[in-house]
Design a protein around this motif. Sequence first.
Motif, PDB file in Angstrom:
ATOM      1  N   SER A 238       0.828  -1.204   0.000  1.00 41.51           N
ATOM      2  CA  SER A 238       0.000   0.000   0.000  1.00 41.51           C
ATOM      3  C   SER A 238       0.861   1.252   0.000  1.00 41.51           C
ATOM      4  CB  SER A 238      -0.925  -0.007   1.223  1.00 41.51           C
ATOM      5  OG  SER A 238      -1.748   1.131   1.233  1.00 41.51           O
TER       6      SER A 238
ATOM      7  N   ARG B 147      -2.882  -0.327  -5.619  1.00 40.69           N
ATOM      8  CA  ARG B 147      -4.260  -0.386  -5.160  1.00 40.69           C
ATOM      9  C   ARG B 147      -4.546  -1.830  -4.778  1.00 40.69           C
ATOM     10  NH1 ARG B 147      -8.867   2.433  -4.820  1.00 40.69           N
ATOM     11  NH2 ARG B 147     -10.846   1.339  -5.149  1.00 40.69           N
TER      12      ARG B 147
ATOM     13  N   VAL C 234      -7.197  -4.789  -3.469  1.00 46.43           N
ATOM     14  CA  VAL C 234      -8.583  -5.218  -3.305  1.00 46.43           C
ATOM     15  C   VAL C 234      -8.601  -6.711  -2.995  1.00 46.43           C
ATOM     16  CG1 VAL C 234      -9.391  -3.440  -4.908  1.00 46.43           C
ATOM     17  CG2 VAL C 234      -9.016  -5.777  -5.743  1.00 46.43           C
TER      18      VAL C 234
ATOM     19  N   ASP D 256      -8.561  -1.194  -0.450  1.00 44.48           N
ATOM     20  CA  ASP D 256      -9.350  -0.113  -1.034  1.00 44.48           C
ATOM     21  C   ASP D 256     -10.773  -0.553  -1.317  1.00 44.48           C
ATOM     22  OD1 ASP D 256      -7.201   2.015  -1.452  1.00 44.48           O
ATOM     23  OD2 ASP D 256      -6.302   0.296  -2.439  1.00 44.48           O
ATOM     24  N   SER D 257     -10.968  -1.834  -1.631  1.00 44.04           N
ATOM     25  CA  SER D 257     -12.302  -2.376  -1.888  1.00 44.04           C
ATOM     26  C   SER D 257     -12.324  -3.858  -1.552  1.00 44.04           C
ATOM     27  CB  SER D 257     -12.719  -2.183  -3.350  1.00 44.04           C
ATOM     28  OG  SER D 257     -12.925  -0.820  -3.646  1.00 44.04           O
TER      29      SER D 257
ATOM     30  N   GLU E 181     -13.022  -1.534 -11.016  1.00 40.89           N
ATOM     31  CA  GLU E 181     -11.777  -0.797 -10.780  1.00 40.89           C
ATOM     32  C   GLU E 181     -11.309  -0.022 -12.009  1.00 40.89           C
ATOM     33  OE1 GLU E 181     -10.084  -0.508  -7.910  1.00 40.89           O
ATOM     34  OE2 GLU E 181     -11.653  -1.643  -6.876  1.00 40.89           O
TER      35      GLU E 181
END
Length: 222
Positions: A107, A112, A114, A138-139, A163
């Motif tokens: 990170s 990104r 997920v 992030d998700s 994304e």
Amino acid sequence: MDTAPKLLVFDVNETLLDLTPLKERINTKLNSTLAFDLWFPKLLQYAMVETLTGTYRDFGDIGAATLEMTAQQLSVSLSEQEIKDTLSIIIQLQPHPDVMEGLEQLSAQGFRLVALTNGGQSTLEQQMQFSRLESYFDSLYSVEVVKRFKPHPKTYGYVLSQEEAKPNEAMLVAAHAWDIIGAQRVGLQTAFVQRPGKFLYPKSPGLSLVVKDLKELVEKLV
């Protein structure tokens, strides 16, 4: 790697979270050191049956049904409540020792992050909260949205669309050879994590990366 990935898509169970407590509980409940190893492939098998036949049931429901089958195979009688209590540990798993540090470094390097799981969205969120991994992502994605289980192409395609990423900009990180192959088939880069007892399928296409843990993944990506 021809192109460094921008998006890292992580499988959850076994890749990030240690299933040992669940394994020990199932083995104890069914009085066999083979119980978990009989059950887990059944879980995956019948998840694939649901997808291949165009139907969908929650992964947890399939887990309960296949645990009942495994109990029958081992001549053990389990009540519905006992099955529910046994499998409830799935939301109380801790991450492998390398995971927090690895995710934090990835990170920090601007990737990104997920998660994508065959489990339901509610289960995923509870797992992330309990394991304290939620803040690194992030998700969080569950296949329940597309009602197809990995390695169906739609599962990976859904994440890419959400994304707004091209396949070659993303990398699946997983400890399961079947998951790796599914991602490869739709053009994602892949990283196979060599968790204990996990092996690559000899007929799979060439991998982007093979790493022993997330710390080595950081070294190879950064």
